[in-house]
Write an enzyme that holds these catalytic residues in place. Structure first.
Site, PDB file in Angstrom:
ATOM      1  N   ARG A  53      91.772  15.693 -28.374  1.00  0.00           N
ATOM      2  CA  ARG A  53      91.745  14.858 -29.398  1.00  0.00           C
ATOM      3  C   ARG A  53      93.221  14.879 -29.467  1.00  0.00           C
ATOM      4  O   ARG A  53      94.004  15.544 -29.023  1.00  0.00           O
ATOM      5  CB  ARG A  53      90.890  14.886 -30.814  1.00  0.00           C
ATOM      6  CG  ARG A  53      90.529  16.410 -30.900  1.00  0.00           C
ATOM      7  CD  ARG A  53      91.460  16.993 -31.548  1.00  0.00           C
ATOM      8  NE  ARG A  53      92.426  16.589 -32.614  1.00  0.00           N
ATOM      9  CZ  ARG A  53      93.744  16.889 -32.644  1.00  0.00           C
ATOM     10  NH1 ARG A  53      94.295  18.111 -32.188  1.00  0.00           N
ATOM     11  NH2 ARG A  53      94.445  16.371 -33.577  1.00  0.00           N
ATOM     12  N   GLY A  54      93.741  13.873 -30.462  1.00  0.00           N
ATOM     13  CA  GLY A  54      95.220  13.718 -30.557  1.00  0.00           C
ATOM     14  C   GLY A  54      95.525  12.530 -29.592  1.00  0.00           C
ATOM     15  O   GLY A  54      95.361  12.534 -28.447  1.00  0.00           O
ATOM     16  N   ARG A  88      87.379   6.023 -27.696  1.00  0.00           N
ATOM     17  CA  ARG A  88      87.934   5.942 -29.066  1.00  0.00           C
ATOM     18  C   ARG A  88      88.955   4.636 -29.156  1.00  0.00           C
ATOM     19  O   ARG A  88      89.653   4.391 -28.496  1.00  0.00           O
ATOM     20  CB  ARG A  88      88.812   7.371 -29.122  1.00  0.00           C
ATOM     21  CG  ARG A  88      87.663   8.354 -29.226  1.00  0.00           C
ATOM     22  CD  ARG A  88      88.448   9.632 -29.955  1.00  0.00           C
ATOM     23  NE  ARG A  88      88.640   9.541 -31.356  1.00  0.00           N
ATOM     24  CZ  ARG A  88      89.155  10.367 -31.987  1.00  0.00           C
ATOM     25  NH1 ARG A  88      89.971  11.619 -31.367  1.00  0.00           N
ATOM     26  NH2 ARG A  88      89.359  10.359 -33.343  1.00  0.00           N
ATOM     27  N   ASP A 245      98.873   7.701 -34.448  1.00  0.00           N
ATOM     28  CA  ASP A 245      97.804   7.317 -33.337  1.00  0.00           C
ATOM     29  C   ASP A 245      98.106   5.807 -32.822  1.00  0.00           C
ATOM     30  O   ASP A 245      97.966   5.425 -31.753  1.00  0.00           O
ATOM     31  CB  ASP A 245      96.689   7.051 -33.818  1.00  0.00           C
ATOM     32  CG  ASP A 245      96.060   8.560 -33.922  1.00  0.00           C
ATOM     33  OD1 ASP A 245      96.312   9.296 -34.915  1.00  0.00           O
ATOM     34  OD2 ASP A 245      95.445   9.276 -32.912  1.00  0.00           O
ATOM     35  N   ASN A 255      97.644   6.593 -38.817  1.00  0.00           N
ATOM     36  CA  ASN A 255      97.346   8.178 -38.592  1.00  0.00           C
ATOM     37  C   ASN A 255      95.981   8.279 -39.195  1.00  0.00           C
ATOM     38  O   ASN A 255      95.405   7.881 -39.613  1.00  0.00           O
ATOM     39  CB  ASN A 255      98.632   8.999 -38.962  1.00  0.00           C
ATOM     40  CG  ASN A 255      98.532  10.337 -38.522  1.00  0.00           C
ATOM     41  OD1 ASN A 255      98.325  10.653 -37.153  1.00  0.00           O
ATOM     42  ND2 ASN A 255      98.734  11.365 -39.361  1.00  0.00           N
TER      43      ASN A 255
HETATM   44  O1  MRU Z   1      90.930  12.112 -34.736  1.00  0.00           O
HETATM   45  P1  MRU Z   1      92.100  12.718 -34.074  1.00  0.00           P
HETATM   46  O2  MRU Z   1      92.190  14.461 -34.288  1.00  0.00           O
HETATM   47  O3  MRU Z   1      92.305  12.558 -32.472  1.00  0.00           O
HETATM   48  O4  MRU Z   1      93.376  12.445 -34.865  1.00  0.00           O
HETATM   49  C1  MRU Z   1      94.734  12.933 -34.583  1.00  0.00           C
HETATM   50  C2  MRU Z   1      95.751  12.528 -35.367  1.00  0.00           C
HETATM   51  O5  MRU Z   1      95.595  11.583 -36.332  1.00  0.00           O
HETATM   52  C3  MRU Z   1      96.951  13.034 -35.065  1.00  0.00           C
HETATM   53  O6  MRU Z   1      97.917  13.146 -36.151  1.00  0.00           O
HETATM   54  C4  MRU Z   1      97.782  11.890 -34.192  1.00  0.00           C
HETATM   55  O7  MRU Z   1      97.028  11.852 -33.008  1.00  0.00           O
HETATM   56  C5  MRU Z   1      99.138  12.240 -33.611  1.00  0.00           C
HETATM   57  S1  MRU Z   1      98.881  13.656 -32.549  1.00  0.00           S
HETATM   58  C6  MRU Z   1     100.392  14.120 -31.721  1.00  0.00           C
END
Ligand code: MRU
Length: 364
Positions: A53-54, A88, A245, A255
């Site tokens: 994720r991220g 996603r 994101d 985000n």
């Molecule tokens: O739902 P996630 O864990 O994928 O969300 C991640 C985030 O919101 C992070 O802050 C974002 O992806 C930046 S990662 C470098």
């Protein structure tokens, strides 16, 4: 002094076995389990269920997913991209990576596509790691300036950074986005301390960011999501640093849910609020983040249940709400550009304005 080491990678291609390997992030911080991803369907599942994720890591995983699909059947470029695109909705890196692959592979003869896709995926992984390192360098200079200014005002020799969710090496090719400047600062000997938001419902702060920072020996304190405003009112936060994101052509930042509330509290308390992102996270096709960014809604049991380990180390999942409670689970929110002090990218630090985004575009 320890900091991000070369083995701090959450996804890699094992040349010896010719396999894609990931750390299963759903098991952290309790277990560090490596999983081999061999099929397109597995890559999709890993993204959907957040083993990876991220935003940047989702894009990189999708790129390797295309390679895996083409290895099975070289005529599946379009269907593989379609399947991965549905995993996603919010992080634009996914679409950025898939478009780059689709464009790069369309003229490659089918028999050579799998190898070409692998090469492209490996390039994206390396480029993201390099971009995050550069974000770290630009962010380090900013943190140094903020500490100097604090000391010039007679403040203590410690910089308190608040971060939300996990924007560290677990979320990227290496280093992280928001955490990269923190790692570089720690490595450079700056007295940096991080307030880590737990980040309900999936607790990426508590389970991933706290784990990452501990691995590198960065001083940090875990706080509940609602503590940030209180800390800012009492002068305990010098800067907020978060990831993104999707960032629009006018500087709105999407985000993890709760980021907007931190930005509001920061604005009210004159705390600088910076967003760190590779340029692959910018969606130049849209301007208004509130109107145009699709916000992921996830399963309600992420809110009603919490996983954890007991005293004997056994993993459990417990309910924290009455059965049948009506629940909503929005994954992200949008912070309007006016609340953002600046965007830290691999090209430098830019204002979160239409002109700032045009200046970034000029580099690409
Ligand atoms: O739902 P996630 O864990 O994928 O969300 C991640 C985030 O919101 C992070 O802050 C974002 O992806 C930046 S990662 C470098």
């Amino acid at each position: 002094m320890s900091s991000v080491r070369d083995d701090m990678r959450t996804l890699w291609y094992d040349d010896a076995t010719r396999q894609l390997k990931i750390i299963d992030q759903t098991r952290l911080p309790h277990q560090r389990q490596i999983v081999v991803i061999e099929m397109l369907e597995q890559a999709c599942d890993a993204i959907v269920h957040m083993q990876v994720r991220g935003a940047p890591l989702i894009g990189i995983t999708a790129a390797f997913g295309v390679h895996l699909a083409l290895k099975q059947d070289p005529d599946t470029l379009d269907s593989a991209c379609e399947m991965l695109a549905k995993t996603r909705p919010t992080a634009v890196n996914l679409h950025w990576a898939l478009s780059r692959l689709a464009e790069g592979l369309v003229s490659v003869p089918p028999a050579q596509r799998a190898e070409a896709a692998l090469e492209m995926a490996r390039t994206m992984l390396a480029e993201d790691a390099a971009a995050c390192s550069e974000i770290g360098d630009f962010g380090l200079a900013l943190l140094r300036d903020l500490l100097d200014a604090k000391q010039a005002r007679g403040g203590e020799n410690r910089l308190n950074v608040l971060t939300h969710c996990n924007a560290g090496w677990l979320a990227t090719g290496a280093w992280g986005t928001a955490l990269a400047p923190i790692y570089k600062a720690h490595q450079a000997g700056l007295p940096v301390h991080v307030w880590v938001d737990e980040t309900r419902p999936r607790n990426q702060g508590a389970s991933l960011t706290a784990w990452e920072l501990a691995q590198s020996g960065v001083p940090h304190t875990l706080i509940v999501d609602n503590a940030g405003g209180h800390l800012m009112q009492h002068g305990q936060v010098d800067v907020c640093l978060v990831g993104s994101d999707r960032t629009t052509a006018h500087g709105d930042v999407c985000n993890k849910i709760g980021t907007y509330l931190k930005a509001l509290a920061a604005y009210d308390n004159q705390v600088p609020f910076y967003v760190a992102l590779p340029t692959s996270t910018i969606d130049f096709a849209i301007e208004d983040g509130l109107r145009d960014i699709p916000i992921e809604e996830r399963a309600t049991d992420e809110v009603s249940h919490v996983p954890g380990i007991d005293g004997a180390g056994a993993l459990h999942r417990v309910a924290i709400a009455p059965p049948g409670t009506h629940i909503s689970n929005f994954g992200f929110d949008v912070t309007p550009a006016r609340l953002v002090s600046g965007l830290i990218t691999e090209k430098g630090i830019f204002p979160a304005t239409a002109q700032g985004l045009l200046d970034i575009k000029a580099w690409l």
